[in-house]
Scaffold this active site. Structure first.
Site, short mmCIF file in Angstrom:
data_model
loop_
_atom_site.label_atom_id
_atom_site.label_comp_id
_atom_site.label_asym_id
_atom_site.label_seq_id
_atom_site.Cartn_x
_atom_site.Cartn_y
_atom_site.Cartn_z
N LYS A 172 0.89 -1.18 0.00
CA LYS A 172 0.00 0.00 0.00
C LYS A 172 0.92 1.22 0.00
O LYS A 172 1.47 1.59 1.03
CB LYS A 172 -0.87 -0.03 1.27
CG LYS A 172 -2.22 0.63 1.17
CD LYS A 172 -2.22 2.11 0.83
CE LYS A 172 -1.69 2.97 1.93
NZ LYS A 172 -1.45 4.38 1.51
N GLU B 49 9.25 1.00 10.93
CA GLU B 49 10.31 1.99 10.68
C GLU B 49 9.66 3.36 10.78
O GLU B 49 8.93 3.76 9.87
CB GLU B 49 10.91 1.79 9.28
CG GLU B 49 11.67 0.50 9.10
CD GLU B 49 13.02 0.49 9.78
OE1 GLU B 49 13.46 1.54 10.29
OE2 GLU B 49 13.65 -0.59 9.83
N CYS C 9 13.82 10.39 6.95
CA CYS C 9 13.76 10.06 8.39
C CYS C 9 15.14 10.15 8.99
O CYS C 9 15.29 10.35 10.19
CB CYS C 9 13.20 8.66 8.56
SG CYS C 9 14.10 7.45 7.58
N GLU D 12 10.16 16.37 13.84
CA GLU D 12 10.87 16.13 12.58
C GLU D 12 10.59 17.33 11.69
O GLU D 12 9.42 17.63 11.41
CB GLU D 12 10.25 14.91 11.89
CG GLU D 12 10.90 13.62 12.20
CD GLU D 12 10.37 12.51 11.30
OE1 GLU D 12 9.16 12.29 11.28
OE2 GLU D 12 11.18 11.87 10.63
P1 NAP Z 1 2.56 8.68 7.22
O1 NAP Z 1 1.62 9.79 7.14
O2 NAP Z 1 2.69 7.95 8.51
O3 NAP Z 1 2.13 7.67 6.05
C1 NAP Z 1 2.86 6.51 5.78
C2 NAP Z 1 1.97 5.51 5.09
O4 NAP Z 1 0.93 5.14 5.98
C3 NAP Z 1 1.30 6.04 3.83
O5 NAP Z 1 1.19 5.00 2.90
C4 NAP Z 1 -0.07 6.44 4.34
O6 NAP Z 1 -1.07 6.42 3.37
C5 NAP Z 1 -0.33 5.35 5.35
N1 NAP Z 1 -1.30 5.70 6.37
C6 NAP Z 1 -1.62 6.92 6.86
N2 NAP Z 1 -2.57 6.81 7.80
C7 NAP Z 1 -2.85 5.48 7.91
C8 NAP Z 1 -3.74 4.73 8.72
N3 NAP Z 1 -4.54 5.29 9.64
N4 NAP Z 1 -3.77 3.39 8.56
C9 NAP Z 1 -2.98 2.80 7.67
N5 NAP Z 1 -2.12 3.46 6.87
C10 NAP Z 1 -2.05 4.78 7.00
O7 NAP Z 1 4.04 9.10 6.84
P2 NAP Z 1 4.52 9.93 5.57
O8 NAP Z 1 4.14 11.34 5.80
O9 NAP Z 1 4.10 9.27 4.30
O10 NAP Z 1 6.10 9.74 5.65
C11 NAP Z 1 6.90 10.51 6.45
C12 NAP Z 1 7.22 9.78 7.74
O11 NAP Z 1 7.84 8.53 7.44
C13 NAP Z 1 8.21 10.53 8.60
O12 NAP Z 1 7.82 10.47 9.94
C14 NAP Z 1 9.51 9.74 8.39
O13 NAP Z 1 10.43 9.86 9.44
C15 NAP Z 1 9.01 8.36 8.25
N6 NAP Z 1 9.99 7.52 7.58
C16 NAP Z 1 10.66 6.60 8.32
C17 NAP Z 1 11.63 5.80 7.72
C18 NAP Z 1 12.38 4.79 8.52
O14 NAP Z 1 12.97 3.92 7.91
N7 NAP Z 1 12.39 4.83 9.85
C19 NAP Z 1 11.90 5.95 6.37
C20 NAP Z 1 11.20 6.91 5.62
C21 NAP Z 1 10.23 7.68 6.25
P3 NAP Z 1 -1.61 7.80 2.72
O15 NAP Z 1 -0.49 8.38 1.98
O16 NAP Z 1 -2.72 7.36 1.86
O17 NAP Z 1 -2.04 8.66 3.88
#
Ligand code: NAP
Length: 486
Positions: A183, A259, A293, A390
């Site tokens: 997804k 992650e 991240c 962040e």
């Molecule tokens: P996000 O808002 O948490 O979304 C991540 C994924 O989860 C997207 O596919 C999103 O879909 C989905 N999602 C959102 N709400 C959900 C829910 N209630 N149930 C199931 N899935 C849901 O994060 P982002 O803004 O895309 O990415 C940035 C974040 O990722 C930052 O915090 C960054 O630090 C973190 N990150 C961590 C790593 C690591 O390896 N530790 C690597 C890269 C990024 P939608 O797009 O459809 O909302």
């Protein structure tokens, strides 16, 4: 140089990918994908429903036994072909990443190579899922431990690395013998759909990989996590959403790898090679315009060198060329969406109101799209929001310290623990400080830690589990112990 505009990407898949076939959403719904450089609509993709999600699970269930039984060497060769296809199509993939995510082409090319490497690495690991045999301490029997695939895995990925976050999960899952349902983030579904085609071309059997873009991420992921056929969740994204999914996964006790967010400190000691520290800071801060991240979020610099460091960093940052990611001379692309640009600006203005000084940047440039100027701020008071959140943008807050213990305490003063960076000319100090930093990874005299051959992941609220390296495949394997008398 080829034509890589969206219209030239003729076979770009825009429907769901279920059971080895493109399919519209069950209710015919679609959603728009926007261009971060202009805010205009690039195209639209099918908007997966709960019904579609369960169709993906059914396809995975049908494919699971044969994939688990496929010879490891054969699974390895599929992954190796996927690596070769990605490498052959690297320019096209990089342009697509750049179009939908906004990142500058050099970053997108870097991501494409990094993403492909996960397929190569796990092609090599697929044949090394070793079990163990030992004699029980009583001498009465043997303890045989087999490694078996955990089962159907749901993979949820963010928008900041549309290719690499997908391959970092798909590679080890396929190597271990698990079918997957990906997804992708709604801001960047195009790269994920192209990955599905590449994997099919590489010989992945029908049903082993499905890709389900959806604007109803909460509903579709929840439906899959409540389906007892699903045994694994691997999530990369924010800590906030990670917490929600851990609770959802608890209902069926689904195995979770998480992650999550980071808040990386970047420590520069007075004995550091300052040229190297500035160079490392540029990589740790500016890769992906700060939307990583692993991005350095807080710079703690020894007072003796802080002024010099801040000036040099500001000079390098202000010399960067902003522009659409797909322009050849762009070094910093736009942020992913309007919300991201607003959030970065609020953090900077909040720090300035609290007394911080802007050395360079500090505003959204007056142009369409979601840009933010590369920014350095100094004199940020402890406790400012910009140090606790962040930033996810091209902004470097610089603080000073004089004592090693204080620097470590400030670095560890966060609920996150993904990565830390340390610059020092004294290796003993570097190792001592690395041991005391509460983080899953440390860059010691390096601004980049990501490597498919190394275990990537965090402590505290940055996550659970590791991706990459030998450890990455263990997250998709269960140990089965057989007590044997012979
Ligand atoms: P996000 O808002 O948490 O979304 C991540 C994924 O989860 C997207 O596919 C999103 O879909 C989905 N999602 C959102 N709400 C959900 C829910 N209630 N149930 C199931 N899935 C849901 O994060 P982002 O803004 O895309 O990415 C940035 C974040 O990722 C930052 O915090 C960054 O630090 C973190 N990150 C961590 C790593 C690591 O390896 N530790 C690597 C890269 C990024 P939608 O797009 O459809 O909302």
């Amino acid at each position: 140089m080829g034509d890589f505009s969206l219209s030239a990407l003729a076979d770009l898949p825009l429907d769901l990918w279920i059971g080895g076939r493109a399919a519209p959403a069950s209710d015919g719904g679609r959603f728009d994908v926007l261009d971060p450089a202009t805010g205009d609509v690039l195209t639209s993709v099918a908007d997966g429903t709960v019904e579609d999600a369960l169709a993906c699970v059914a396809a995975a269930e049908a494919a699971a036994p044969a994939w688990a039984a496929t010879a490891p060497r054969e699974r390895a060769e599929v992954l190796r072909r996927a690596f070769e296809l990605m490498t052959a199509r690297a320019d096209e993939i990089a342009h697509l990443i750049s179009l939908e995510n906004g990142k500058a082409l050099p970053d997108a090319r870097g991501e494409t190579a990094y993403a492909a490497e996960f397929f190569r690495w796990y092609a090599e690991e697929a044949v090394r899922a070793a079990g163990t045999v030992m004699t029980a301490p009583s001498g009465a029997n043997r303890i045989v431990v087999l490694q078996q695939p955990v089962g159907i895995a749901v993979l949820v990925t963010p928008w900041n690395f549309p290719a690499a976050m997908a391959t970092r999960k798909i590679g080890p899952a396929l190597a271990a013998g698990c079918p997957v349902i990906l997804k992708p983030a709604s801001d960047t579904p195009l790269t994920a759909l192209l990955m599905a085609r590449i994997l099919a071309d590489a010989g992945v059997p029908e049903g082993v990989v499905s890709v389900l873009p959806s604007r109803s991420s909460g509903k579709v992921v929840s439906a899959m996590l409540h389906d007892p056929r699903v045994r694994k969740l691997s999530f990369t994204g924010s800590t906030e959403v990670g917490r929600v999914l851990l609770k959802e996964a608890a209902d069926q006790v689904v195995n979770c790898s998480m992650e999550l967010g980071g808040n990386a400190p970047f420590l520069v000691f007075e004995d550091a090679d300052l040229d190297a520290a500035v160079e490392g800071a540029m990589v740790a801060k500016m890769r992906n315009a700060g939307e990583a991240c692993t991005a350095a979020n807080r710079f703690y610099v020894h007072a003796d060198v802080a002024e010099d460091f801040s000036q040099r960093l500001a000079e390098r940052m202000s010399a960067l060329t902003l522009g659409p990611g797909t322009d050849d001379d762009t070094q910093v692309g736009p942020l992913v969406n309007e919300e991201a640009a607003v959030k970065v600006d609020e953090l900077v203005q909040g720090a300035v109101s609290a007394g911080a000084r802007v050395v360079t940047g500090g505003r959204r440039p007056d142009r369409p799209g979601w840009y933010y100027e590369p920014t350095v701020v100094t004199g940020v008071p402890l406790g400012s929001e910009i140090l606790g959140e962040e930033i996810f943008g091209p902004v470097a807050p610089v603080l000073t310290f004089t004592d090693e213990d204080d620097a470590i305490a400030m670095a560890n003063d966060t609920e996150f623990g993904l990565v830390s960076y340390v610059y020092t000319g004294d290796l003993a100090r570097g190792l001592r400080v690395s041991e005391r930093l509460d983080a899953g990874m440390v860059g010691l005299n390096r601004g980049l830690v990501s490597d498919p051959a190394a275990p990537f992941g965090g402590t505290k609220q940055s996550g659970i589990g590791r991706e990459g390296g030998h450890e990455g495949m263990l997250d998709y394997l269960e140990s089965k112990y057989v007590a044997v008398t012979w």
